[in-house]
Design a protein around this motif. Structure first.
Motif, mmCIF file in Angstrom:
data_model
loop_
_atom_site.group_PDB
_atom_site.id
_atom_site.type_symbol
_atom_site.label_atom_id
_atom_site.label_comp_id
_atom_site.label_asym_id
_atom_site.label_seq_id
_atom_site.Cartn_x
_atom_site.Cartn_y
_atom_site.Cartn_z
ATOM 1 N N ALA A 160 -43.842 -24.971 24.409
ATOM 2 C CA ALA A 160 -42.794 -23.706 24.838
ATOM 3 C C ALA A 160 -42.352 -23.769 25.965
ATOM 4 C CB ALA A 160 -43.992 -22.551 25.880
ATOM 5 N N ALA A 161 -40.917 -23.572 25.570
ATOM 6 C CA ALA A 161 -39.860 -23.679 26.784
ATOM 7 C C ALA A 161 -39.066 -22.375 27.045
ATOM 8 C CB ALA A 161 -39.259 -24.231 25.401
ATOM 9 N N ALA B 268 -48.417 -23.490 32.156
ATOM 10 C CA ALA B 268 -48.900 -22.787 32.043
ATOM 11 C C ALA B 268 -48.979 -21.919 29.935
ATOM 12 C CB ALA B 268 -49.278 -21.617 33.143
ATOM 13 N N GLN B 269 -47.234 -21.631 30.057
ATOM 14 C CA GLN B 269 -47.430 -20.885 29.340
ATOM 15 C C GLN B 269 -47.493 -21.416 27.724
ATOM 16 O OE1 GLN B 269 -43.525 -19.793 26.961
ATOM 17 N NE2 GLN B 269 -43.371 -18.148 28.375
ATOM 18 N N ALA B 270 -47.408 -22.862 27.864
ATOM 19 C CA ALA B 270 -48.045 -23.350 26.619
ATOM 20 C C ALA B 270 -49.607 -23.305 26.655
ATOM 21 C CB ALA B 270 -48.105 -25.499 26.409
ATOM 22 N N GLY B 271 -50.583 -23.066 27.167
ATOM 23 C CA GLY B 271 -51.771 -23.411 27.879
ATOM 24 C C GLY B 271 -51.510 -21.841 27.173
ATOM 25 N N THR B 272 -51.663 -20.872 28.215
ATOM 26 C CA THR B 272 -52.291 -19.495 27.199
ATOM 27 C C THR B 272 -51.539 -19.712 25.915
ATOM 28 O OG1 THR B 272 -51.166 -18.790 29.875
ATOM 29 C CG2 THR B 272 -51.688 -16.848 27.860
ATOM 30 N N LEU B 273 -50.758 -19.691 25.433
ATOM 31 C CA LEU B 273 -50.621 -19.477 24.199
ATOM 32 C C LEU B 273 -52.129 -20.353 23.033
ATOM 33 C CD1 LEU B 273 -46.745 -20.034 23.992
ATOM 34 C CD2 LEU B 273 -48.214 -17.875 24.274
ATOM 35 N N SER B 274 -51.726 -21.716 23.475
ATOM 36 C CA SER B 274 -52.846 -22.614 22.702
ATOM 37 C C SER B 274 -54.332 -21.594 23.149
ATOM 38 C CB SER B 274 -52.960 -23.449 23.150
ATOM 39 O OG SER B 274 -53.781 -24.365 22.583
ATOM 40 N N LEU B 275 -54.453 -20.769 23.509
ATOM 41 C CA LEU B 275 -56.289 -20.447 23.865
ATOM 42 C C LEU B 275 -56.067 -18.789 22.699
ATOM 43 C CD1 LEU B 275 -56.709 -19.950 28.066
ATOM 44 C CD2 LEU B 275 -57.751 -21.163 25.326
ATOM 45 N N PRO C 266 -52.060 -30.172 20.316
ATOM 46 C CA PRO C 266 -51.793 -30.735 21.121
ATOM 47 C C PRO C 266 -50.778 -29.375 21.495
ATOM 48 C CG PRO C 266 -50.822 -31.962 19.942
ATOM 49 C CD PRO C 266 -51.465 -31.151 19.488
ATOM 50 N N ASN C 267 -50.821 -29.180 23.455
ATOM 51 C CA ASN C 267 -49.809 -28.233 24.035
ATOM 52 C C ASN C 267 -49.298 -28.734 24.986
ATOM 53 O OD1 ASN C 267 -51.447 -26.861 26.550
ATOM 54 N ND2 ASN C 267 -53.047 -26.927 24.745
ATOM 55 N N LEU C 268 -47.868 -27.667 25.094
ATOM 56 C CA LEU C 268 -47.344 -29.098 26.212
ATOM 57 C C LEU C 268 -45.617 -27.691 26.331
ATOM 58 C CD1 LEU C 268 -46.915 -31.882 27.863
ATOM 59 C CD2 LEU C 268 -44.767 -31.957 25.844
#
Length: 306
Positions: free
Chosen positions: A91-92, A128-135, A142-144
């Motif tokens: 997520a960028a 936070a955005q990458a983690g939420t999207l992974s959920l 991996p998410n970053l």
């Protein structure tokens, strides 16, 4: 080899990394539309897990727009969730949290820790955005979070293509988000001008000869440094849609213009981008030495061929 072939080979740009864009989806939302999307609990698509009741409650507006873009990308791809097993999420966002932090910091200054809910703080962190999207995706790869500043989109593309080239994941969800024009909050956290939250979700895989003529995303080393300009979800979306819908006007990047006198430059889109054969340059990194380019499929609605 004749002289024409030698000239063509000498003029060919040095491609550092590339990937296939197998699906994409976009969103352009007002704050009122974001509030509606925040309350949706439906799965991203049939066969996917529903979104948890509290997953998006405290998320930044850009994260909610990113989920909306993912819905559109998954609908366009029309493949089961099992096809994305092991995929990574990058997520960028651009200036994540700006729409709320001014209010939170002012309230913290006035009332101390009791005036601010602790649930907001983790959602403003870069990852936070990458983690939420992974959920939301139910992913196990991996998410970053990448960048966070003006050139977050180009940094996200570089990271995604690097992951694919090095085999970190079999595929990557790259999500780019930001406000257009840039969000400039007043003391109450409201925007000083009408603005929209934009998001673009890209499903990327390594390029291969047996790929069915995908749209390609690549990074090219410039012969000489160019005036840098950051790619944005708006620019990328317009170019991608021009590949799949011939009636959509192609964008052109015309220099930087400052919005609101605060020095947040961004490109505008009234025409056609700089082109190199069938490739279109849609941004650079902060140095102007790495070009972000998109290529039409071998046979596209624009009539371009490789």
């Amino acid at each position: 080899m004749d002289s024409v072939s030698l000239l063509r080979r000498a003029a060919a740009p040095r491609v550092l990394l590339d990937a296939a864009v197998v699906a994409h989806g976009s969103a352009r939302l007002t704050r009122e539309e974001i509030a509606v999307q925040r309350r949706l609990r439906d799965p991203l698509a049939e066969g996917w897990n529903p979104i948890g009741h509290a997953t998006l409650r405290s998320s930044d507006d850009q994260t909610v727009a990113a989920v909306t873009a993912l819905r559109a990308a998954i609908a366009r791809a029309d493949v089961p969730s099992s096809a994305y097993d092991g995929w990574g999420v990058l997520a960028a966002p651009r200036f994540l949290g700006r729409s709320k932090l001014v209010v939170v910091l002012d309230r913290f200054k006035a009332e101390g820790v009791w005036g601010v809910t602790p649930h907001l703080i983790p959602h403003f962190a870069l990852h936070a955005q990458a983690g939420t999207l992974s959920l939301v995706l139910g992913g196990h790869g991996p998410n970053l979070g990448i960048g966070g500043g003006l050139y977050s989109a180009s940094e996200g593309v570089l990271s995604a293509l690097t992951w694919l080239a090095s085999g970190v994941a079999p595929g990557v969800w790259l999500v780019l988000t930001g406000w257009s024009p840039e969000y400039q909050p007043d003391l109450n956290g409201e925007p000083r001008a009408v603005t929209h939250c934009e998001a673009l979700a890209l499903a990327l895989t390594p390029t291969s000869d047996d790929c069915a003529s995908p749209i390609k995303l690549r990074i090219v080393e410039a012969e000489t440094a160019r005036p840098p300009f950051p790619p944005t979800p708006e620019v990328l979306t317009a170019r991608l849609e021009s590949f799949v819908a011939p009636s959509v006007a192609s964008p052109r990047l015309i220099g930087h213009e400052v919005h609101g006198g605060r020095g947040y430059p961004r490109p505008h889109l009234p025409g056609e981008p700089r082109r190199d054969g069938r490739f279109a340059t849609i941004g650079t990194d902060a140095s102007g030495r790495l070009l972000i380019e998109l290529a039409a499929p071998r046979t596209s609605p624009l009539g371009e061929t490789s």
